[in-house]
Design an enzyme around this catalytic site. Structure first.
Site, PDB file in Angstrom:
ATOM      1  N   GLY A   1      46.991 -39.683 -74.728  1.00 26.11           N
ATOM      2  CA  GLY A   1      47.088 -39.952 -72.851  1.00 26.11           C
ATOM      3  C   GLY A   1      45.734 -40.023 -72.711  1.00 26.11           C
TER       4      GLY A   1
ATOM      5  N   GLY B   1      39.180 -48.787 -70.899  1.00 27.90           N
ATOM      6  CA  GLY B   1      39.345 -47.224 -69.856  1.00 27.90           C
ATOM      7  C   GLY B   1      38.888 -48.260 -68.460  1.00 27.90           C
ATOM      8  N   ASP B   2      38.515 -49.741 -68.302  1.00 21.93           N
ATOM      9  CA  ASP B   2      38.536 -49.975 -67.593  1.00 21.93           C
ATOM     10  C   ASP B   2      39.367 -50.052 -66.398  1.00 21.93           C
ATOM     11  OD1 ASP B   2      35.407 -50.161 -67.052  1.00 21.93           O
ATOM     12  OD2 ASP B   2      35.475 -52.069 -68.309  1.00 21.93           O
TER      13      ASP B   2
ATOM     14  N   ASN C   1      35.427 -40.728 -71.183  1.00 21.62           N
ATOM     15  CA  ASN C   1      35.588 -41.549 -72.455  1.00 21.62           C
ATOM     16  C   ASN C   1      36.016 -39.970 -73.313  1.00 21.62           C
ATOM     17  OD1 ASN C   1      33.786 -41.757 -73.285  1.00 21.62           O
ATOM     18  ND2 ASN C   1      33.944 -43.586 -73.845  1.00 21.62           N
TER      19      ASN C   1
ATOM     20  N   GLY D   1      39.623 -59.592 -74.697  1.00 29.56           N
ATOM     21  CA  GLY D   1      38.900 -59.526 -74.088  1.00 29.56           C
ATOM     22  C   GLY D   1      38.942 -58.900 -72.672  1.00 29.56           C
TER      23      GLY D   1
ATOM     24  N   GLU E   1      26.392 -49.155 -64.984  1.00 36.13           N
ATOM     25  CA  GLU E   1      25.230 -49.660 -65.739  1.00 36.13           C
ATOM     26  C   GLU E   1      24.675 -50.910 -64.213  1.00 36.13           C
ATOM     27  OE1 GLU E   1      28.520 -52.110 -69.029  1.00 36.13           O
ATOM     28  OE2 GLU E   1      29.079 -52.744 -66.893  1.00 36.13           O
TER      29      GLU E   1
ATOM     30  N   LYS F   1      31.832 -53.377 -66.603  1.00 37.96           N
ATOM     31  CA  LYS F   1      32.871 -52.274 -65.899  1.00 37.96           C
ATOM     32  C   LYS F   1      32.746 -52.458 -64.322  1.00 37.96           C
ATOM     33  CE  LYS F   1      30.669 -49.797 -69.921  1.00 37.96           C
ATOM     34  NZ  LYS F   1      31.734 -49.743 -70.716  1.00 37.96           N
TER      35      LYS F   1
HETATM   36  O1  RIB Z   1      34.120 -52.199 -70.502  1.00 40.36           O
HETATM   37  C1  RIB Z   1      33.887 -53.475 -71.055  1.00 40.36           C
HETATM   38  C2  RIB Z   1      32.214 -54.089 -70.445  1.00 40.36           C
HETATM   39  O2  RIB Z   1      31.697 -53.063 -70.905  1.00 40.36           O
HETATM   40  C3  RIB Z   1      32.460 -55.464 -70.500  1.00 40.36           C
HETATM   41  O3  RIB Z   1      32.973 -55.822 -70.288  1.00 40.36           O
HETATM   42  C4  RIB Z   1      31.531 -55.635 -70.950  1.00 40.36           C
HETATM   43  O4  RIB Z   1      30.283 -56.431 -69.898  1.00 40.36           O
HETATM   44  C5  RIB Z   1      30.128 -54.376 -70.640  1.00 40.36           C
HETATM   45  O5  RIB Z   1      29.979 -54.335 -69.918  1.00 40.36           O
END
Ligand code: RIB
Length: 303
Positions: A220, A247-248, A179, A283, A135, A38
């Site tokens: 949205g 989300g990222d 989220n 991906g 994370e 993330k």
């Molecule tokens: O948000 C997606 C990410 O969550 C992935 O790329 C995976 O590595 C996890 O960290």
């Protein structure tokens, strides 16, 4: 300047007909190895969206580290503050089914060694937008947020995956992005279990005195401000292929827009388009859109 303090992984992506049930083995035709995590995804999303980005985190001394760093390097993200540690580079096992639903399991590895001390004071201050996720060791997150705020740094925390946040840290966060599930979990951790994600986000904003942004998928996103006001943004109409990294992409796009001086409403529109475009390809990092692609679709957002 955007500084991302967070995780770097390699993602093993396997397309499956259906996601495995507990105890079930499912077969997929092959796999793709792509960069993920993330933290790294958000750093790359912000860089592709036009931001100047520094990434702080840890990788292992193994060959997977190169896979984890290739896209960041190509996008011009400053990697000079990364640390190589003895643990292996983080790895995520990701299954995606035909409907685009996914299961993600992360082996944190090197990310567990990420330390607040990797971020020097020279990178903190009012010109810095610090972006964090959940994370890496959370005590390091809380330490860096406390230090950053003393220096006047703007702080964006993406509470993914969700975990309780110390009550003294919450008001130090300028933008909390969640989220729907994370909104419910954080509201519950503050002693108020609420089913409706918008209501939960509004409650968190009032309780923590910060702006809470909740992403709502095809509906949205909505932002709840500490003064009780709110605003919403719609989503592009798309047929999602794979939502990993969406989300990222939202967070990175939002950070890039805020760092360029956009207001909250404009940044939300930017983030919403960025999040949607990331669902169009498989991906995480391969699907993160460039600034021009986001800007070309802003006008297509519903009013
Ligand atoms: O948000 C997606 C990410 O969550 C992935 O790329 C995976 O590595 C996890 O960290």
């Amino acid at each position: 300047m955007i500084v991302v303090f967070g995780s770097l992984n390699v993602d093993v992506m396997i397309a499956v007909d259906h996601l495995p049930l507990p105890g079930e083995t499912v077969l997929g035709p092959g796999y793709q190895l792509t960069a993920g995590g993330k933290g790294a995804n958000q750093a790359l999303a912000a860089a592709r969206a036009g931001g100047a980005v520094t990434m702080i985190g840890c990788v292992g001394g193994d060959p997977l580290a190169e896979t984890a760093l290739t896209d960041l390097r190509a996008a011009g993200v400053d990697l000079s503050h990364l640390t190589t540690v003895a643990d292996p580079t983080g790895l995520a096992a990701i299954c995606v089914d035909k409907l685009g639903e996914n299961h993600v399991v992360v082996a944190s590895g090197a990310n567990r060694q990420t330390k607040a001390s990797q971020l020097s004071d020279s990178l903190l201050g009012p010109k810095t937008l610090l972006v964090l996720q959940m994370e890496v060791p959370l005590t390091e997150n809380w330490a860096i947020i406390r230090r950053a705020k003393v220096k006047g740094t703007r702080v964006l925390l993406n509470v993914a995956p969700a975990a309780p946040i110390p009550t003294d840290v919450l008001p130090l966060v300028d933008w909390l992005i969640v989220n729907e599930n994370e909104a419910r979990q954080i509201a519950a951790s503050l002693g108020n279990p609420i089913d409706d994600a918008r209501t939960a986000a509004k409650f968190i904003a009032g309780a923590s005195k910060t702006t809470v942004i909740v992403t709502l998928g095809a509906a949205g996103a909505a932002a709840y401000l500490k003064d009780g006001s709110d605003l919403s943004v719609g989503a592009l109409k798309i047929q999602p292929v794979d939502t990993v990294g969406a989300g990222d992409s939202f967070v990175g796009g939002f950070a890039a827009a805020i760092d360029r001086g956009k207001d909250l409403a404009e940044a939300l529109r930017y983030a919403s388009v960025g999040g949607a475009l990331a669902c169009l390809h498989p991906g995480a990092q391969p699907s993160l859109p460039l600034q021009a692609a986001i800007e070309a679709r802003l006008a297509d957002l519903p009013a």
